[in-house]
Scaffold this motif. Structure first.
Motif, short mmCIF file in Angstrom:
data_model
loop_
_atom_site.label_atom_id
_atom_site.label_comp_id
_atom_site.label_asym_id
_atom_site.label_seq_id
_atom_site.Cartn_x
_atom_site.Cartn_y
_atom_site.Cartn_z
N VAL A 249 5.59 7.77 -7.71
CA VAL A 249 5.60 7.63 -6.28
C VAL A 249 6.74 8.77 -5.89
CG1 VAL A 249 6.67 6.09 -4.27
CG2 VAL A 249 5.45 5.27 -6.32
N GLN A 250 6.09 9.70 -5.10
CA GLN A 250 7.01 11.11 -4.72
C GLN A 250 7.21 10.94 -3.23
OE1 GLN A 250 7.78 13.38 -6.97
NE2 GLN A 250 7.08 11.78 -8.28
N HIS A 251 8.25 11.72 -2.95
CA HIS A 251 8.69 11.71 -1.22
C HIS A 251 7.38 12.39 -0.74
CE1 HIS A 251 12.95 10.85 -1.17
NE2 HIS A 251 12.90 11.22 -2.56
N GLY A 252 7.22 11.88 0.55
CA GLY A 252 6.07 12.59 1.46
C GLY A 252 4.68 11.88 1.14
N MET A 253 4.76 10.96 0.14
CA MET A 253 3.53 10.29 0.21
C MET A 253 3.12 9.30 1.19
SD MET A 253 3.37 9.07 -4.13
CE MET A 253 1.56 9.19 -4.56
N ASN A 254 1.81 9.03 1.76
CA ASN A 254 1.84 7.88 2.45
C ASN A 254 1.67 6.51 2.16
OD1 ASN A 254 -1.04 7.53 2.10
ND2 ASN A 254 -1.65 9.36 3.30
N GLY A 255 1.29 5.50 2.81
CA GLY A 255 1.33 4.08 2.33
C GLY A 255 0.08 4.00 1.43
N ASP A 256 -1.08 4.42 2.14
CA ASP A 256 -2.37 4.45 1.29
C ASP A 256 -2.05 4.94 -0.20
OD1 ASP A 256 -3.66 3.21 3.37
OD2 ASP A 256 -4.77 4.98 4.02
N GLN A 257 -1.38 5.94 -0.34
CA GLN A 257 -1.34 6.59 -1.75
C GLN A 257 -0.47 5.60 -2.55
OE1 GLN A 257 0.35 10.34 0.01
NE2 GLN A 257 -1.42 11.42 -1.15
N VAL A 258 0.41 5.05 -1.87
CA VAL A 258 1.36 4.00 -2.93
C VAL A 258 0.74 2.94 -3.02
CG1 VAL A 258 3.63 2.76 -2.58
CG2 VAL A 258 3.58 5.27 -1.65
N ARG A 259 -0.02 2.48 -2.09
CA ARG A 259 -0.84 1.19 -2.32
C ARG A 259 -1.83 1.62 -3.63
NH1 ARG A 259 -3.13 -3.66 0.49
NH2 ARG A 259 -4.43 -4.54 -1.36
N ARG A 260 -2.51 2.56 -3.71
CA ARG A 260 -3.35 2.82 -4.70
C ARG A 260 -2.68 2.93 -6.06
NH1 ARG A 260 -6.23 3.44 -8.18
NH2 ARG A 260 -8.31 4.82 -8.71
N LEU A 261 -1.32 3.39 -6.07
CA LEU A 261 -0.79 3.49 -7.51
C LEU A 261 -0.16 1.92 -7.69
CD1 LEU A 261 1.55 6.49 -6.83
CD2 LEU A 261 -0.35 6.18 -8.48
N LEU A 262 0.37 1.37 -6.84
CA LEU A 262 1.03 -0.03 -7.15
C LEU A 262 0.49 -1.30 -6.61
CD1 LEU A 262 4.65 1.21 -6.13
CD2 LEU A 262 3.58 1.36 -8.40
N GLY A 263 -0.58 -1.20 -5.82
CA GLY A 263 -1.10 -2.52 -5.32
C GLY A 263 -0.37 -2.99 -4.27
N LYS A 264 -0.98 -3.95 -3.77
CA LYS A 264 -0.21 -4.66 -2.44
C LYS A 264 1.07 -5.10 -2.63
CE LYS A 264 -0.96 -8.28 0.67
NZ LYS A 264 -1.67 -9.71 1.24
N PRO A 265 2.08 -4.81 -1.81
CA PRO A 265 3.67 -5.30 -2.10
C PRO A 265 3.58 -6.50 -2.04
CG PRO A 265 3.20 -4.09 0.01
CD PRO A 265 1.95 -3.95 -0.64
N ALA A 266 4.68 -7.10 -2.40
CA ALA A 266 5.12 -8.57 -2.09
C ALA A 266 5.36 -8.79 -0.74
CB ALA A 266 6.16 -9.10 -3.19
N SER A 267 5.97 -7.73 -0.27
CA SER A 267 6.69 -7.74 1.31
C SER A 267 6.63 -6.70 1.74
CB SER A 267 7.83 -8.62 1.29
OG SER A 267 9.02 -8.01 0.75
N SER A 268 6.92 -6.70 3.12
CA SER A 268 7.02 -5.30 3.88
C SER A 268 8.07 -5.85 5.01
CB SER A 268 5.89 -4.78 4.54
OG SER A 268 6.10 -3.56 5.36
N GLN A 269 9.04 -4.81 5.17
CA GLN A 269 10.00 -5.14 6.26
C GLN A 269 10.63 -3.75 7.06
OE1 GLN A 269 13.27 -7.56 4.79
NE2 GLN A 269 14.17 -7.80 6.64
N PHE A 270 10.62 -3.99 8.30
CA PHE A 270 11.19 -2.95 9.30
C PHE A 270 12.37 -3.20 9.52
CE2 PHE A 270 11.88 -0.99 13.29
CZ PHE A 270 11.59 0.20 12.92
#
Length: 163
Positions: A95-116
């Protein structure tokens, strides 16, 4: 009997109970098992990605209560190529600086939670990665922070201590 066990494990997996994952992973054989056998054991994938070589990668996340996410690659011939449990240090380091959410999801799968977080103007995704250090039941989470443009600004981890 083996068929009944496979059916029961598939049912429990569909309900989010991961006790049978260990059995499923051990009994599926890369280069031998078919995509139908994978679906029979794990159920329908949560997400599907097409790879450049014509293969597919299926996501089977055990979040929010589980501590695993399996990325299972199926070849164009519908034969299992590989099973990866991606919630590990090697994948976190990708997971690198500048990646977007789709790229992170592709690496790690769906997160347990998301919070703003309004004050910081950032969104934080988290994955449960451990049941707790030193035998405790305090869960440990890996986090990824995103700015308002949806780009990674950092990663971290925290323990949710129970009172």
């Amino acid at each position: 009997m083996k068929r009944i066990l496979a059916w029961l494990c598939g049912l429990l997996s569909a309900l989010g109970i991961t006790a049978c994952d260990y059995i499923n992973v051990k009994e599926l054989k890369p280069g031998v098992s078919t995509s139908a056998e994978v679906r029979e054991r794990f159920g329908p994938p949560h997400m599907e990605w097409r790879n450049e070589d014509g293969s597919l990668t299926w996501e089977f996340s055990r979040q929010p209560e589980g501590i695993e996410c399996f990325m299972i690659t199926i070849g164009p011939d519908q034969i299992l190529r590989r099973i990866d449990q991606v919630l590990n240090e090697e994948t976190f380091a990708k997971v690198q600086h500048g990646m977007n959410g789709d790229q992170v999801r592709r690496l790690l799968g769906k997160p347990a939670s998301s919070q703003f977080f309004q004050l910081k103007q950032e969104t934080v995704w988290e994955w449960r990665i451990s049941r707790g250090p030193d035998g405790t039941n305090d869960p440990v989470f890996f986090t990824v922070s995103f700015n308002n443009e949806g780009r990674v600004t950092g990663t971290g981890r925290h323990t949710q201590f129970k009172r």
